[in-house]
Design a protein around this motif. Structure first.
Motif, short mmCIF file in Angstrom:
data_model
loop_
_atom_site.label_atom_id
_atom_site.label_comp_id
_atom_site.label_asym_id
_atom_site.label_seq_id
_atom_site.Cartn_x
_atom_site.Cartn_y
_atom_site.Cartn_z
N GLN A 3 -19.29 12.90 -54.31
CA GLN A 3 -19.44 14.33 -54.54
C GLN A 3 -18.08 14.99 -54.36
N LEU A 4 -17.78 15.91 -55.26
CA LEU A 4 -16.50 16.60 -55.26
C LEU A 4 -16.71 18.10 -55.18
N ALA A 5 -15.88 18.76 -54.40
CA ALA A 5 -15.98 20.21 -54.25
C ALA A 5 -14.59 20.82 -54.28
N GLY A 15 3.78 34.29 -62.18
CA GLY A 15 4.90 33.93 -61.33
C GLY A 15 4.50 33.51 -59.93
N GLY A 16 3.25 33.75 -59.59
CA GLY A 16 2.76 33.42 -58.25
C GLY A 16 2.31 31.97 -58.13
N SER A 17 1.73 31.66 -56.97
CA SER A 17 1.34 30.30 -56.66
C SER A 17 -0.07 30.26 -56.10
N LEU A 18 -0.72 29.12 -56.32
CA LEU A 18 -2.02 28.81 -55.72
C LEU A 18 -2.03 27.33 -55.40
N ARG A 19 -2.83 26.97 -54.40
CA ARG A 19 -3.06 25.57 -54.12
C ARG A 19 -4.56 25.30 -54.17
N LEU A 20 -4.94 24.43 -55.06
CA LEU A 20 -6.33 24.01 -55.18
C LEU A 20 -6.57 22.77 -54.33
N SER A 21 -7.75 22.69 -53.77
CA SER A 21 -8.16 21.52 -53.01
C SER A 21 -9.43 20.94 -53.62
N CYS A 22 -9.58 19.64 -53.49
CA CYS A 22 -10.78 18.96 -53.96
C CYS A 22 -11.20 17.99 -52.86
N ALA A 23 -12.28 18.32 -52.19
CA ALA A 23 -12.78 17.49 -51.10
C ALA A 23 -13.84 16.53 -51.61
N ALA A 24 -13.67 15.26 -51.28
CA ALA A 24 -14.60 14.23 -51.73
C ALA A 24 -15.49 13.77 -50.58
N SER A 25 -16.73 13.48 -50.90
CA SER A 25 -17.66 12.94 -49.92
C SER A 25 -18.50 11.87 -50.61
N GLY A 26 -19.15 11.06 -49.80
CA GLY A 26 -19.96 9.98 -50.36
C GLY A 26 -19.22 8.65 -50.22
N ILE A 70 0.52 17.37 -58.00
CA ILE A 70 -0.72 16.79 -57.50
C ILE A 70 -0.39 15.88 -56.32
N SER A 71 -1.24 15.90 -55.31
CA SER A 71 -1.05 15.03 -54.15
C SER A 71 -2.43 14.74 -53.55
N ARG A 72 -2.45 13.80 -52.63
CA ARG A 72 -3.72 13.46 -52.00
C ARG A 72 -3.50 13.01 -50.57
N ASP A 73 -4.54 13.24 -49.77
CA ASP A 73 -4.56 12.80 -48.38
C ASP A 73 -5.85 11.99 -48.22
N ASN A 74 -5.74 10.68 -48.29
CA ASN A 74 -6.94 9.84 -48.24
C ASN A 74 -7.63 9.89 -46.88
N ALA A 75 -6.88 10.18 -45.83
CA ALA A 75 -7.50 10.31 -44.51
C ALA A 75 -8.45 11.50 -44.46
N LYS A 76 -8.15 12.50 -45.28
CA LYS A 76 -9.00 13.70 -45.35
C LYS A 76 -9.89 13.69 -46.58
N ASN A 77 -9.80 12.64 -47.38
CA ASN A 77 -10.59 12.56 -48.63
C ASN A 77 -10.39 13.80 -49.49
N THR A 78 -9.15 14.22 -49.62
CA THR A 78 -8.85 15.47 -50.32
C THR A 78 -7.68 15.29 -51.28
N TYR A 110 -13.84 9.69 -66.66
CA TYR A 110 -14.18 10.01 -65.28
C TYR A 110 -15.70 10.02 -65.08
N ASP A 111 -16.10 9.51 -63.93
CA ASP A 111 -17.51 9.39 -63.61
C ASP A 111 -18.06 10.56 -62.79
N TYR A 112 -17.20 11.18 -62.00
CA TYR A 112 -17.65 12.22 -61.08
C TYR A 112 -16.81 13.48 -61.27
#
Length: 123
Positions: A3-5, A15-26, A70-78, A110-112
């Motif tokens: 599951q992804l959120a 000109g501005g910035s945003l940071r998106l996050s995608c948290a995975a579970s399951g 793009i980056s990822r933190d597998n310890a946080k599943n994000t 992609y599956d999910y």
């Protein structure tokens, strides 16, 4: 099953910035490649960025190269998408996606999928 959120979308000036996050579970113990895609009104879903399980390999669309990271933190599943120097043409719903083993530039691979988060850039 995975599951992804997504979160972090919003309204920002050009000109501005945003940071998106995608948290995975399951079943996050399995190696997954991750991708970010976006879809603007009346347009097809398009590839934005992708990252390998280890984070050592990344790919970007030409339209965001040099502005998005793009980056990822597998310890946080994000997985993250740092978006800088935003333009009005970046306005879209942004989706994260997962597929086993490795990433792909094709949405069909992609599956999910997450539900998406709206990013609106005002000019």
């Amino acid at each position: 099953q995975v599951q992804l959120a997504e979160s972090g979308g919003g309204l920002v000036q050009a000109g501005g910035s945003l940071r998106l996050s995608c948290a995975a579970s399951g079943r996050t113990f399995s190696p997954y490649g991750m991708g970010w895609f976006r879809q603007a009104p009346g347009k097809e879903r398009e590839f934005v960025a992708a990252i390998s399980w280890s984070g050592g390999n990344t790919r970007y669309s030409d339209s965001v190269k040099g502005r998005f990271t793009i980056s990822r933190d597998n310890a946080k599943n994000t997985v993250y998408l740092q978006m800088n120097s935003l333009k009005s043409e970046d306005t879209a719903v942004y989706y994260c996606a997962a597929r086993p083993v490795t990433y792909s530039l094709s949405a069909y691979a992609y599956d999910y999928w997450g539900q998406g988060t709206q990013v609106t850039v005002s000019s």
